[in-house]
Design a protein around this motif. Sequence first.
Motif, mmCIF file in Angstrom:
data_model
loop_
_atom_site.group_PDB
_atom_site.id
_atom_site.type_symbol
_atom_site.label_atom_id
_atom_site.label_comp_id
_atom_site.label_asym_id
_atom_site.label_seq_id
_atom_site.Cartn_x
_atom_site.Cartn_y
_atom_site.Cartn_z
ATOM 1 N N PRO A 167 -5.969 -0.528 2.822
ATOM 2 C CA PRO A 167 -6.509 -1.887 2.941
ATOM 3 C C PRO A 167 -7.526 -1.956 4.087
ATOM 4 O O PRO A 167 -7.285 -1.426 5.162
ATOM 5 N N GLY A 168 -8.645 -2.569 3.815
ATOM 6 C CA GLY A 168 -9.683 -2.717 4.835
ATOM 7 C C GLY A 168 -10.615 -1.532 4.957
ATOM 8 O O GLY A 168 -11.517 -1.545 5.794
ATOM 9 N N HIS A 226 -12.985 -0.532 3.044
ATOM 10 C CA HIS A 226 -14.354 -0.770 2.579
ATOM 11 C C HIS A 226 -14.855 -2.174 2.926
ATOM 12 O O HIS A 226 -15.795 -2.666 2.308
ATOM 13 N N ASP A 227 -14.254 -2.808 3.915
ATOM 14 C CA ASP A 227 -14.626 -4.180 4.247
ATOM 15 C C ASP A 227 -16.093 -4.304 4.668
ATOM 16 O O ASP A 227 -16.798 -5.209 4.232
ATOM 17 N N TRP A 228 -16.574 -3.402 5.526
ATOM 18 C CA TRP A 228 -17.958 -3.498 5.998
ATOM 19 C C TRP A 228 -18.944 -3.252 4.869
ATOM 20 O O TRP A 228 -19.990 -3.882 4.791
ATOM 21 N N GLN A 229 -18.608 -2.341 3.976
ATOM 22 C CA GLN A 229 -19.488 -2.082 2.840
ATOM 23 C C GLN A 229 -19.588 -3.321 1.952
ATOM 24 O O GLN A 229 -20.681 -3.678 1.497
ATOM 25 N N VAL A 230 -18.484 -3.996 1.737
ATOM 26 C CA VAL A 230 -18.482 -5.221 0.928
ATOM 27 C C VAL A 230 -19.338 -6.291 1.595
ATOM 28 O O VAL A 230 -20.120 -6.983 0.930
ATOM 29 N N MET A 231 -19.223 -6.435 2.914
ATOM 30 C CA MET A 231 -20.012 -7.447 3.622
ATOM 31 C C MET A 231 -21.510 -7.139 3.534
ATOM 32 O O MET A 231 -22.321 -8.040 3.345
ATOM 33 N N ARG A 232 -21.887 -5.861 3.660
ATOM 34 C CA ARG A 232 -23.308 -5.494 3.532
ATOM 35 C C ARG A 232 -23.821 -5.779 2.129
ATOM 36 O O ARG A 232 -24.932 -6.293 1.953
ATOM 37 N N TYR A 248 0.836 -1.199 0.000
ATOM 38 C CA TYR A 248 0.000 0.000 0.000
ATOM 39 C C TYR A 248 0.874 1.253 0.000
ATOM 40 O O TYR A 248 0.617 2.206 -0.746
#
Length: 71
Positions: free
Chosen positions: A25-26, A28-34, A7
């Motif tokens: 890194p990480g 947008h992790d929660w957006q991807v899970m939703r 990065y």
Amino acid sequence: MSITQQYALDAHRARQHGEPVVPAPGAHDWQVMRELRDYQQFRAVVAGRPAHGRLWRALARRLHLRPRPTC
């Protein structure tokens, strides 16, 4: 090379070339899970199944919650 080092290298190169810096890194992790959950619910409805799957029913049984009404 670790993800953090990659990065940092990508961010440095982007700044040198005047391009926008890539998200960390990480970020947008929660957006991807939703979005994944929403997509799975959509596929279930299209297939004629309840939108909330086995995991929700098992959790509801475990916590003694009332089941959600189906549409």
